[in-house]
Design a protein around this motif. Structure first.
Motif, PDB file in Angstrom:
ATOM      1  N   SER B  20       0.820  -1.224   0.000  1.00 16.23           N
ATOM      2  CA  SER B  20       0.000   0.000   0.000  1.00 16.23           C
ATOM      3  C   SER B  20       0.850   1.269   0.000  1.00 16.23           C
ATOM      4  O   SER B  20       0.327   2.359   0.159  1.00 16.23           O
ATOM      5  N   GLU B  21       2.149   1.093  -0.156  1.00 12.28           N
ATOM      6  CA  GLU B  21       3.035   2.264  -0.064  1.00 12.28           C
ATOM      7  C   GLU B  21       2.921   3.141  -1.306  1.00 12.28           C
ATOM      8  O   GLU B  21       2.911   2.664  -2.433  1.00 12.28           O
ATOM      9  N   ARG B  22       2.840   4.461  -1.070  1.00 13.84           N
ATOM     10  CA  ARG B  22       2.728   5.388  -2.200  1.00 13.84           C
ATOM     11  C   ARG B  22       4.127   5.740  -2.733  1.00 13.84           C
ATOM     12  O   ARG B  22       5.114   5.700  -1.991  1.00 13.84           O
ATOM     13  N   GLU B  38       4.530  16.809  -0.077  1.00 14.22           N
ATOM     14  CA  GLU B  38       3.148  16.351  -0.011  1.00 14.22           C
ATOM     15  C   GLU B  38       2.259  17.506   0.423  1.00 14.22           C
ATOM     16  O   GLU B  38       2.398  18.047   1.516  1.00 14.22           O
ATOM     17  N   SER B  59       2.622  12.000  -7.227  1.00 15.47           N
ATOM     18  CA  SER B  59       3.234  10.800  -6.640  1.00 15.47           C
ATOM     19  C   SER B  59       2.487  10.336  -5.388  1.00 15.47           C
ATOM     20  O   SER B  59       2.769   9.266  -4.874  1.00 15.47           O
ATOM     21  N   CYS B  60       1.500  11.118  -4.943  1.00 11.21           N
ATOM     22  CA  CYS B  60       0.686  10.655  -3.813  1.00 11.21           C
ATOM     23  C   CYS B  60      -0.407   9.697  -4.287  1.00 11.21           C
ATOM     24  O   CYS B  60      -1.034   9.015  -3.485  1.00 11.21           O
ATOM     25  N   LEU B  61      -0.655   9.693  -5.598  1.00 11.97           N
ATOM     26  CA  LEU B  61      -1.723   8.830  -6.127  1.00 11.97           C
ATOM     27  C   LEU B  61      -1.185   7.584  -6.827  1.00 11.97           C
ATOM     28  O   LEU B  61      -1.956   6.769  -7.325  1.00 11.97           O
ATOM     29  N   LEU B  63       0.978   4.161  -6.555  1.00 12.19           N
ATOM     30  CA  LEU B  63       1.570   3.220  -5.612  1.00 12.19           C
ATOM     31  C   LEU B  63       3.009   2.950  -6.034  1.00 12.19           C
ATOM     32  O   LEU B  63       3.305   2.902  -7.235  1.00 12.19           O
TER      33      LEU B  63
END
Lengths: 334, 155
Positions: B20-22, B38, B59-61, B63
């Motif tokens: 689940s790491e972004r 962020e 890059s927050c969306l 994975l």
């Protein structure tokens, strides 16, 4: 159909805490033996550039370049309190504290230098282009660094701590009299908009913004603050609405609380008037908040000019404009 | 844990990441590339923009596992103090930075535009930059800086 209109907005704005609350800023200063100086102040630079302003103020007073000044700010362990970065107050209030502190440290340096140059009074000493010397006598001068270095060897230090307080009085609710703020900032903006009468969408085509800044210590920052203010004003006028429901914010995301993007900004012409504020550092006063205020009025007036719809609540959403247009049509039919 | 291989700023890496790491967390926490900021964490503000296989992404969306096999450019790969990219130089020249939080993403969006389109129109610049929000500058100087960088690139 797309209709264009032009509107004008003017503002005056009291800067600082005001209303009788003492507005205090403070600063520590040291002049070093390498020809540099350090300014410590609690004022937080959030990007508007107050650290650059303080460096410029100190440099101007010491005859140095702003890169010779090291500004440490916003550290409660090491810097003296200078209040909040709010109320359009850092250039004026903390700027004044920095200037006072620099002048105090400079005054002991001038006294020392007067003695070294056998000058009867420190009034005869000047700091210029990194040098310290006797006014009007280029043969009697030396680099500032050398003078401070010699002084250090003799146990002298050029340090200071100063604070500056802007005082105001509350307004008498009976008479409306008082001096609640000082100084005031003045601004005037014009906006040209295009209103789509089918969709109610408003596009801002151009904004010309003129602000009285007393003295633009850093013109690039003035332009930046004006453009930032105008764009927030566009958001305020057309987009931004905090929807509250039972104390909760309904739109706590940038997808539901829209702010302007690069596509929403028009060409912004930023101009400034320099009418020196005699109580400010080198005549300067604040600009932060005032830059966004006239934008809102100018846009709302421009909408009225374009389609004859008077918007009385913000933001001027397409729904409100279409409703205004419909009411106007009904009025005409009757 | 999932093993991924990717190239970041011209250097190959093999990383062990959480499913689940972004991507932003892999860049910041595993590679120490703290230039990627962020902002909203939900793909609206563009502060975390990086270039992934020639496309700007939030890059927050993304994975980290989705970035397996890809080539990433973060702000650290664009230029540095000694030799800034022409976009960075233009930003400094015109004063396009205020608080600076949006700046890495802005620079990457501008760079990616100019890499693909050396003569962008004002509208193309606006569209390319519209995914990056800025609350301080009013975009005025940012758009000017991108225009200047585009002009320089033509020479």
């Amino acid at each position: 159909m797309k209709k264009r209109g032009i509107g004008l907005g003017c503002s005056w704005y009291g800067t600082g805490y005001g209303n009788g609350f003492p507005d205090v800023s403070s600063a520590f200063v040291e002049i070093h033996d390498d020809g540099s100086a350090t300014v410590l102040t609690g004022a937080v630079d959030v990007g508007q550039g107050s650290n650059s302003i303080f460096a410029q103020i100190a440099a101007e007073e010491l005859g140095l370049e702003s890169q010779d000044i090291c500004v440490y700010s916003g550290d409660t362990d090491a810097t003296p309190d200078s209040g909040t970065t709010a109320a359009t107050r850092q250039t004026y209030n903390t700027g004044n504290a920095v200037l006072k502190a620099v002048r105090q440290a400079k005054s002991s340096l001038l006294d020392y230098a007067a003695h070294e140059f056998s000058c009867p009074t420190s009034e005869g000493i000047e700091l210029k282009e990194g040098f310290i010397g006797v006014k009007g006598d280029p043969s009697r001068r030396m680099p500032l660094a050398d003078m401070v270095f010699q002084a250090r060897l003799k146990g002298e230090r050029f340090i200071s701590a100063e604070s500056s307080t802007a005082r105001s009085t509350p307004v008498d609710p009976e008479t409306g009299q008082g001096a609640p703020y000082w100084p005031y900032a003045f601004g005037c903006q014009m906006a040209e908009v295009e209103v789509n009468t089918e969709t109610g969408m408003v596009r801002v085509l151009k904004v010309v913004a003129v602000h009285d800044v007393g003295k633009a210590l850093n013109p690039t920052q003035v332009e930046g603050q004006i453009a930032g203010g105008v764009t927030q004003g566009i958001g305020f006028a057309l987009l931004e609405e905090l929807e509250l429901k039972e104390g909760k914010i309904n739109n706590p995301a940038l997808s539901s609380y829209l702010i302007p993007t690069a596509l929403d900004v028009p060409s912004i012409e930023a101009l400034f008037v320099e009418d020196a504020e005699c109580t400010g550092p080198f005549g300067a006063k604040g600009l932060g908040e005032p830059a966004m205020l006239p934008t809102v009025a100018a846009i709302i007036n421009a909408i009225d000019d374009a389609v004859g719809v008077r918007i009385t609540s913000l933001p001027a959403t397409p729904e409100k404009i279409l409703q205004g247009l419909a009411e106007k049509r009904e009025g005409l039919e009757k | 844990m999932i093993e991924i291989k990717l190239v970041v700023n011209d250097k190959p890496y093999t990383l062990e990441v959480e499913p689940s790491e972004r991507l932003i967390d892999a860049l910041r926490n595993r590679l120490g590339l703290l230039g990627t900021k962020e902002g909203c964490g939900e793909g609206e503000c563009g502060a975390c923009t990086v270039i992934m296989d020639g496309k700007t992404v939030n890059s927050c969306l993304v994975l980290a596992a989705q970035a397996n096999g890809s080539v990433i450019t973060s702000i650290e790969g664009v230029g540095n103090r000694r030799s800034p990219h022409r976009v960075q130089k233009a930003f400094v020249e015109v004063g396009a930075v205020q608080c600076g939080f949006c700046t890495p993403g802005m620079v990457l969006s501008a760079k990616n535009l100019l890499d693909k389109n050396s003569k962008p129109s004002n509208e193309e610049i606006g569209i390319a930059m519209s995914g990056n929000l800025c609350r301080c500058t009013g975009y005025d100087k940012i758009l000017r800086a991108v225009k200047i960088a585009a002009e320089e690139g033509k020479e």
